[in-house]
Design a protein around this motif. Structure first.
Motif, PDB file in Angstrom:
ATOM      1  N   LEU A 266      -5.995  14.414   6.866  1.00 15.31           N
ATOM      2  CA  LEU A 266      -7.034  14.845   6.300  1.00 15.31           C
ATOM      3  C   LEU A 266      -6.627  14.915   4.567  1.00 15.31           C
ATOM      4  CD1 LEU A 266      -8.233  17.953   5.046  1.00 15.31           C
ATOM      5  CD2 LEU A 266      -6.572  19.234   5.239  1.00 15.31           C
ATOM      6  N   ASP A 267      -7.884  14.170   4.004  1.00 14.18           N
ATOM      7  CA  ASP A 267      -8.285  13.847   2.458  1.00 14.18           C
ATOM      8  C   ASP A 267      -8.153  15.406   0.999  1.00 14.18           C
ATOM      9  OD1 ASP A 267      -8.440  13.412   0.090  1.00 14.18           O
ATOM     10  OD2 ASP A 267     -10.422  11.747   0.730  1.00 14.18           O
ATOM     11  N   ILE A 268      -7.555  16.184   1.092  1.00 10.08           N
ATOM     12  CA  ILE A 268      -7.832  17.380   0.357  1.00 10.08           C
ATOM     13  C   ILE A 268      -8.314  16.908  -1.196  1.00 10.08           C
ATOM     14  CG2 ILE A 268      -6.576  18.927  -1.051  1.00 10.08           C
ATOM     15  CD1 ILE A 268      -4.078  18.450   1.144  1.00 10.08           C
ATOM     16  N   ASP A 269      -8.419  15.719  -1.539  1.00 12.30           N
ATOM     17  CA  ASP A 269      -9.346  15.420  -2.468  1.00 12.30           C
ATOM     18  C   ASP A 269     -10.988  14.981  -2.956  1.00 12.30           C
ATOM     19  OD1 ASP A 269      -6.905  15.876  -4.065  1.00 12.30           O
ATOM     20  OD2 ASP A 269      -6.356  13.278  -4.027  1.00 12.30           O
ATOM     21  N   HIS A 270     -11.376  14.734  -1.812  1.00 17.06           N
ATOM     22  CA  HIS A 270     -12.572  14.405  -1.124  1.00 17.06           C
ATOM     23  C   HIS A 270     -13.378  15.217  -0.120  1.00 17.06           C
ATOM     24  CE1 HIS A 270     -11.104  10.769  -3.327  1.00 17.06           C
ATOM     25  NE2 HIS A 270     -12.009  11.036  -3.948  1.00 17.06           N
ATOM     26  N   GLY A 271     -12.297  16.057   1.001  1.00 13.13           N
ATOM     27  CA  GLY A 271     -13.232  17.033   1.606  1.00 13.13           C
ATOM     28  C   GLY A 271     -13.498  16.465   3.278  1.00 13.13           C
TER      29      GLY A 271
ATOM     30  N   LEU B  52       0.221   4.545   9.275  1.00 13.54           N
ATOM     31  CA  LEU B  52      -0.302   5.339   8.724  1.00 13.54           C
ATOM     32  C   LEU B  52       1.295   6.335   8.200  1.00 13.54           C
ATOM     33  CD1 LEU B  52      -2.026   6.702   6.287  1.00 13.54           C
ATOM     34  CD2 LEU B  52      -2.732   8.444   8.198  1.00 13.54           C
ATOM     35  N   GLU B  53       1.460   6.050   9.729  1.00 12.69           N
ATOM     36  CA  GLU B  53       2.722   6.773   9.146  1.00 12.69           C
ATOM     37  C   GLU B  53       4.172   5.942   9.376  1.00 12.69           C
ATOM     38  OE1 GLU B  53       6.193   8.109  12.584  1.00 12.69           O
ATOM     39  OE2 GLU B  53       4.682   9.323  13.200  1.00 12.69           O
ATOM     40  N   LEU B  54       3.832   4.676   9.094  1.00  7.53           N
ATOM     41  CA  LEU B  54       5.448   4.207   8.897  1.00  7.53           C
ATOM     42  C   LEU B  54       4.443   3.095   7.393  1.00  7.53           C
ATOM     43  CD1 LEU B  54       5.548   1.403  11.843  1.00  7.53           C
ATOM     44  CD2 LEU B  54       6.804   3.451  11.201  1.00  7.53           C
ATOM     45  N   LEU B  55       3.531   3.749   7.223  1.00  6.20           N
ATOM     46  CA  LEU B  55       3.344   3.224   5.380  1.00  6.20           C
ATOM     47  C   LEU B  55       3.540   4.686   4.836  1.00  6.20           C
ATOM     48  CD1 LEU B  55       1.105   1.012   4.021  1.00  6.20           C
ATOM     49  CD2 LEU B  55      -0.386   3.035   4.647  1.00  6.20           C
ATOM     50  N   GLY B  56       3.911   5.900   5.707  1.00  2.00           N
ATOM     51  CA  GLY B  56       4.319   7.018   4.663  1.00  2.00           C
ATOM     52  C   GLY B  56       5.831   6.567   4.162  1.00  2.00           C
ATOM     53  N   LYS B  57       6.341   5.720   5.162  1.00  2.71           N
ATOM     54  CA  LYS B  57       8.100   5.621   5.217  1.00  2.71           C
ATOM     55  C   LYS B  57       7.802   5.010   3.845  1.00  2.71           C
ATOM     56  CE  LYS B  57       8.926   8.152   9.308  1.00  2.71           C
ATOM     57  NZ  LYS B  57       9.451   7.755  10.681  1.00  2.71           N
ATOM     58  N   GLY B  58       6.986   4.312   3.361  1.00  5.84           N
ATOM     59  CA  GLY B  58       7.045   3.176   2.605  1.00  5.84           C
ATOM     60  C   GLY B  58       7.280   1.569   2.769  1.00  5.84           C
TER      61      GLY B  58
ATOM     62  N   HIS C 290     -11.698   4.118   2.245  1.00  7.55           N
ATOM     63  CA  HIS C 290     -12.043   5.813   2.356  1.00  7.55           C
ATOM     64  C   HIS C 290     -11.054   6.384   1.216  1.00  7.55           C
ATOM     65  CE1 HIS C 290     -14.131   4.896   5.938  1.00  7.55           C
ATOM     66  NE2 HIS C 290     -14.680   5.720   6.005  1.00  7.55           N
ATOM     67  N   LYS C 291     -10.501   5.618   0.858  1.00  7.67           N
ATOM     68  CA  LYS C 291      -9.191   5.602  -0.464  1.00  7.67           C
ATOM     69  C   LYS C 291      -8.124   6.994   0.121  1.00  7.67           C
ATOM     70  CE  LYS C 291     -13.232   6.965  -4.249  1.00  7.67           C
ATOM     71  NZ  LYS C 291     -13.164   5.278  -3.876  1.00  7.67           N
ATOM     72  N   LEU C 292      -7.953   6.692   1.727  1.00  4.94           N
ATOM     73  CA  LEU C 292      -7.198   7.057   1.935  1.00  4.94           C
ATOM     74  C   LEU C 292      -5.706   6.766   1.102  1.00  4.94           C
ATOM     75  CD1 LEU C 292      -8.305   8.189   5.542  1.00  4.94           C
ATOM     76  CD2 LEU C 292      -8.272   9.801   3.756  1.00  4.94           C
ATOM     77  N   VAL C 293      -5.333   6.103   1.212  1.00  6.17           N
ATOM     78  CA  VAL C 293      -4.431   4.583   0.714  1.00  6.17           C
ATOM     79  C   VAL C 293      -4.485   3.874  -0.074  1.00  6.17           C
ATOM     80  CG1 VAL C 293      -3.495   4.302   3.094  1.00  6.17           C
ATOM     81  CG2 VAL C 293      -4.864   2.098   1.925  1.00  6.17           C
ATOM     82  N   ARG C 294      -3.861   3.342  -1.759  1.00  6.78           N
ATOM     83  CA  ARG C 294      -4.574   2.780  -2.270  1.00  6.78           C
ATOM     84  C   ARG C 294      -2.899   1.426  -2.518  1.00  6.78           C
ATOM     85  NH1 ARG C 294      -2.498   8.036  -5.633  1.00  6.78           N
ATOM     86  NH2 ARG C 294      -0.048   7.144  -5.968  1.00  6.78           N
ATOM     87  N   THR C 295      -3.152   0.517  -3.119  1.00  3.59           N
ATOM     88  CA  THR C 295      -2.068  -0.461  -3.291  1.00  3.59           C
ATOM     89  C   THR C 295      -1.739   0.229  -4.491  1.00  3.59           C
ATOM     90  OG1 THR C 295      -3.591  -1.693  -5.446  1.00  3.59           O
ATOM     91  CG2 THR C 295      -3.409  -2.342  -3.009  1.00  3.59           C
TER      92      THR C 295
ATOM     93  N   TYR D 159       1.069  -1.516  -0.067  1.00  2.00           N
ATOM     94  CA  TYR D 159       0.242  -0.066  -0.294  1.00  2.00           C
ATOM     95  C   TYR D 159       0.714   1.350  -0.239  1.00  2.00           C
ATOM     96  CZ  TYR D 159      -3.770  -3.199   1.631  1.00  2.00           C
ATOM     97  OH  TYR D 159      -5.241  -4.139   1.390  1.00  2.00           O
ATOM     98  N   GLU D 160       0.290   2.805  -0.290  1.00  2.00           N
ATOM     99  CA  GLU D 160       1.291   3.616  -0.458  1.00  2.00           C
ATOM    100  C   GLU D 160      -0.008   4.552  -0.271  1.00  2.00           C
ATOM    101  OE1 GLU D 160       2.658   4.290  -4.228  1.00  2.00           O
ATOM    102  OE2 GLU D 160       1.022   4.548  -4.961  1.00  2.00           O
ATOM    103  N   VAL D 161       0.159   5.507   0.401  1.00  2.00           N
ATOM    104  CA  VAL D 161      -1.083   7.081   0.957  1.00  2.00           C
ATOM    105  C   VAL D 161      -1.114   8.183  -0.483  1.00  2.00           C
ATOM    106  CG1 VAL D 161      -1.061   9.509   2.626  1.00  2.00           C
ATOM    107  CG2 VAL D 161       1.245   7.176   3.110  1.00  2.00           C
ATOM    108  N   SER D 162      -2.325   7.379  -0.246  1.00  2.00           N
ATOM    109  CA  SER D 162      -3.179   8.824  -1.408  1.00  2.00           C
ATOM    110  C   SER D 162      -1.799  10.006  -1.787  1.00  2.00           C
ATOM    111  CB  SER D 162      -4.773   8.660  -1.601  1.00  2.00           C
ATOM    112  OG  SER D 162      -4.672   6.762  -1.539  1.00  2.00           O
ATOM    113  N   THR D 163      -2.065  10.636  -2.880  1.00  2.00           N
ATOM    114  CA  THR D 163      -1.326  11.478  -2.922  1.00  2.00           C
ATOM    115  C   THR D 163      -2.569  12.862  -2.060  1.00  2.00           C
ATOM    116  OG1 THR D 163      -2.795  12.065  -5.186  1.00  2.00           O
ATOM    117  CG2 THR D 163      -0.046  11.419  -5.125  1.00  2.00           C
ATOM    118  N   GLY D 164      -3.715  13.365  -2.431  1.00  2.00           N
ATOM    119  CA  GLY D 164      -4.174  13.633  -1.498  1.00  2.00           C
ATOM    120  C   GLY D 164      -4.166  14.085   0.486  1.00  2.00           C
TER     121      GLY D 164
END
Length: 91
Positions: free
Chosen positions: A20-25, A38-44, A79-84, A2-7
């Protein structure tokens, strides 16, 4: 993997975290474990390494941690916060 979505933007403190999901408000509040995931996921870090870290920090079995991390990642994906990552299937 998984990776954290760009927005998605997030912050973490001792009480948990805010996402905060900027793309979906939308804004989400996370408990400390969710914020760490989520933090560890963001670090790859892959989900298996994240589960190992959770098991170690919180004194639970790796089997329980793996199931809980995967369940949480599925919820984040819904919730579209992460994606494969491109070309991969979620484990």
């Amino acid at each position: 993997m998984y990776e954290v979505s760009t927005g998605v933007r997030s912050t973490r403190n001792e009480d948990g975290g805010i996402v905060l999901d900027i793309d979906h408000g939308q804004m989400f509040r996370l408990n400390p474990v969710g914020a760490l995931i989520l933090e560890l996921l963001g670090k790859g870090r892959p989900d298996t390494e994240i589960a190992t870290e959770i098991a170690h920090q919180y004194g639970i079995s790796e089997e329980t941690a793996v199931a809980d991390v995967r369940e949480f990642l599925t919820s984040l994906q819904e919730h579209k916060l992460v994606r494969t990552q491109q070309g991969e299937k979620a484990s």
